[in-house]
Design an enzyme around this catalytic site. Structure first.
Site, mmCIF file in Angstrom:
data_model
loop_
_atom_site.group_PDB
_atom_site.id
_atom_site.type_symbol
_atom_site.label_atom_id
_atom_site.label_comp_id
_atom_site.label_asym_id
_atom_site.label_seq_id
_atom_site.Cartn_x
_atom_site.Cartn_y
_atom_site.Cartn_z
ATOM 1 N N VAL A 24 0.892 -1.157 0.000
ATOM 2 C CA VAL A 24 0.000 0.000 0.000
ATOM 3 C C VAL A 24 0.926 1.201 0.000
ATOM 4 O O VAL A 24 1.618 1.468 0.987
ATOM 5 C CB VAL A 24 -0.920 0.025 1.232
ATOM 6 C CG1 VAL A 24 -1.876 1.221 1.144
ATOM 7 C CG2 VAL A 24 -1.705 -1.266 1.356
ATOM 8 N N GLU A 25 0.952 1.924 -1.106
ATOM 9 C CA GLU A 25 1.890 3.041 -1.243
ATOM 10 C C GLU A 25 1.147 4.366 -1.104
ATOM 11 O O GLU A 25 0.175 4.618 -1.793
ATOM 12 C CB GLU A 25 2.600 2.963 -2.596
ATOM 13 C CG GLU A 25 3.426 1.694 -2.749
ATOM 14 C CD GLU A 25 4.414 1.778 -3.898
ATOM 15 O OE1 GLU A 25 5.314 2.643 -3.856
ATOM 16 O OE2 GLU A 25 4.278 0.983 -4.834
ATOM 17 N N GLY A 26 1.638 5.207 -0.216
ATOM 18 C CA GLY A 26 1.002 6.485 0.046
ATOM 19 C C GLY A 26 0.098 6.404 1.265
ATOM 20 O O GLY A 26 -1.105 6.218 1.152
#
Length: 501
Positions: free
Chosen positions: A96-98
């Site tokens: 999960v990026e951000g």
């Protein structure tokens, strides 16, 4: 005579009324316009994140007469777990990026709702874990200096990007940005740091990647700079299953049993006209509907897996072919025991080879899979394509040579290896899209634009987040809303601003 004339007049009036009624029925007929229908039929090609999210959005809007055709035996697309050495690992999307920014990443919300097992990825100490090609570690101060230089160059790029025309007409590559700052790395440390900050994110080198659309990255600017590694035995794709369960029928064991979802249906042809669409699958079956939503990857759209009849217009094909489908390969290797450093500050390490991109980024997974003795090494682009064309045994031999370079000749032999082959897979032809230099906002809008009753969705159609899971999620919503606006309001034209406005 007067009666005869009156009779003729009555007959003419009756005929005229019948003709008018027939004309009215023709105008209102669903075969001429489905924009007035309350529940038109929609075929969705692909059951990845975008396809499922588009289907859910349509269903939430009352458009439930849908048919989802998925080429593989599972939903989730490039979010896919496989069993490896006794554990489930992710061969596709993993992070999960951000996270922890001013806006909440919708995927982070879903992951928390499902209580997915995840781990904060801490890259802060990577400068202390950069291995030389001939063995031993580079001085952390040297690596840190290279990282600081990259940060300075990117800071310059942010300021420069803010001065460029928003259409992208003045866009430059990341490599050009580096040249303007007199910084084009050529030594092993500089190249691996450059790879770590660029290719590791975009799966393509700086000479390819658009500066204006990646510096800064909207994902981290809007959602936060933190990223979390998903290591849940249910699989990261369970977020897609969770969304699917909200509108598809399930049995008591939560298995999807809805006939509107059909697996192992490989779409090979889409015929379209102003009155509807016909979709043909590889098994010879035909499906008809009022609209179709195509959620396959842009890599597939660049091949001939799906034939469109008539051919897509030239402007559409040209726009699709200009965008990039990158290849990002995560290779998992299992050993009989751990021989690499573990503990805080050791999760990520680099291999500074004279050959740029040669098994450069490593991750030990002791926190995620305790006792599994598994390493993850990431390669991209040309190295990914090269490795896909050789045997796993050859790849394992190369990896062992690199690890012996880093940790000595006496390390144990790997017992298992998993090499995903996304580029070779006809259902994906890569892992995610990358915005290349030369594609302006105009061409990107053309990629997103529908053609008659054929709509398009996928992470490659996300305006700000192409290449990311949250981009796929948001693109599914956006594309479905375009279709809903057409169906319910008759607003079917997609406006593409002029090229340099």
């Amino acid at each position: 005579m007067k009666k005869e004339i009156m009779g003729r007049r009555v007959a003419i009036v009756v005929v005229s009324l019948v003709q008018s009624l027939l004309l009215l029925l023709l105008v209102l007929s669903p075969t001429t316009t489905t924009a007035t229908r309350t529940n038109p039929s929609v075929i969705i090609v692909g059951a990845g994140m975008s396809g499922i999210m588009a289907a859910k959005t349509l269903s939430d809007a009352g458009i439930t007469n849908i048919q989802i055709l998925e080429a593989t035996d599972h939903i989730g697309g490039r979010m896919h777990k496989v069993s490896f050495a006794g554990i489930n690992i992710e061969i596709g999307a993993n992070w999960v990026e951000g996270v922890n920014g001013k806006e909440v990443n919708p995927i982070w919300t879903l992951a928390n709702d499902l209580n997915l097992r995840n781990f904060f990825s801490d890259f802060d100490n990577v400068s202390s874990n950069c291995y030389k090609q001939g063995g031993g570690l580079h001085k952390s101060s040297v690596v840190e200096k290279a990282i600081e230089t990259v940060d300075e160059v990117n800071g310059f790029g942010e300021k420069l990007g803010a001065t460029l025309h928003p259409s992208g007409k003045d866009d430059i590559s990341v490599l050009t940005m580096q040249r303007l700052m007199n910084h084009v790395p050529s030594d092993p440390v500089g190249m691996v740091v450059d790879y770590y900050t660029s290719d590791y994110e975009f799966a393509e080198p700086p000479r390819v990647t658009s500066m204006q659309n990646t510096v800064p990255l909207a994902t981290f600017s809007n959602f936060g700079e933190d990223i979390y590694f998903v290591a849940d035995q249910r699989g990261y794709g369970s977020v897609v299953e969770h969304l699917a369960h909200q509108f598809l029928k399930t049995d008591k064991k939560s298995n999807i049993v809805d006939p509107r979802l059909m697996l192992n249906k490989v779409v090979r042809e889409i015929s379209y006209s102003k009155s509807g669409v016909t979709v043909m699958t590889e098994d010879g079956k035909k499906y008809e509907a009022d609209y179709v939503m195509v959620s396959v990857s842009i890599g597939v759209l660049q091949t001939h897996l799906i034939k469109f009849k008539p051919d897509l217009p030239h402007w559409k094909i040209l726009a699709l072919y200009q965008f990039d489908m990158a290849v990002y390969t995560k290779i998992f290797i299992k050993f009989p025991k751990t021989f690499w450093p573990t503990g805080n500050g050791t999760e990520f390490f680099l291999y500074a080879s004279e050959r740029r991109g040669y098994y450069p980024i490593w991750q030990q997974l002791e926190r995620q899979y305790p006792g599994a003795n598994v390493l993850l090494v990431t390669v991209t682009d040309e190295e990914s394509r090269r490795i896909e064309q050789q045997s796993n045994a050859a790849t394992k031999a190369e990896i062992m040579d690199v690890l012996r370079d880093m940790f000595g000749k006496n390390i144990p032999e790997a017992t298992d290896i998993l090499v995903p082959r996304w580029w070779s897979d006809r259902f994906y032809k890569g892992t995610f899209s990358n915005w290349p230099i030369g594609v302006n906002r105009y061409e990107f809008d053309q990629i997103r634009a529908p053609v008659d009753r054929v709509y398009f969705t996928g992470e490659h159609t996300s305006e700000y987040y192409n290449g990311y899971v949250h981009g796929a999620y948001l693109a599914g919503i956006d594309s479905a809303n375009m279709m809903i606006k057409c169906i319910k309001k008759g607003m079917c034209k997609f406006h593409i601003p002029a090229k340099y406005t």
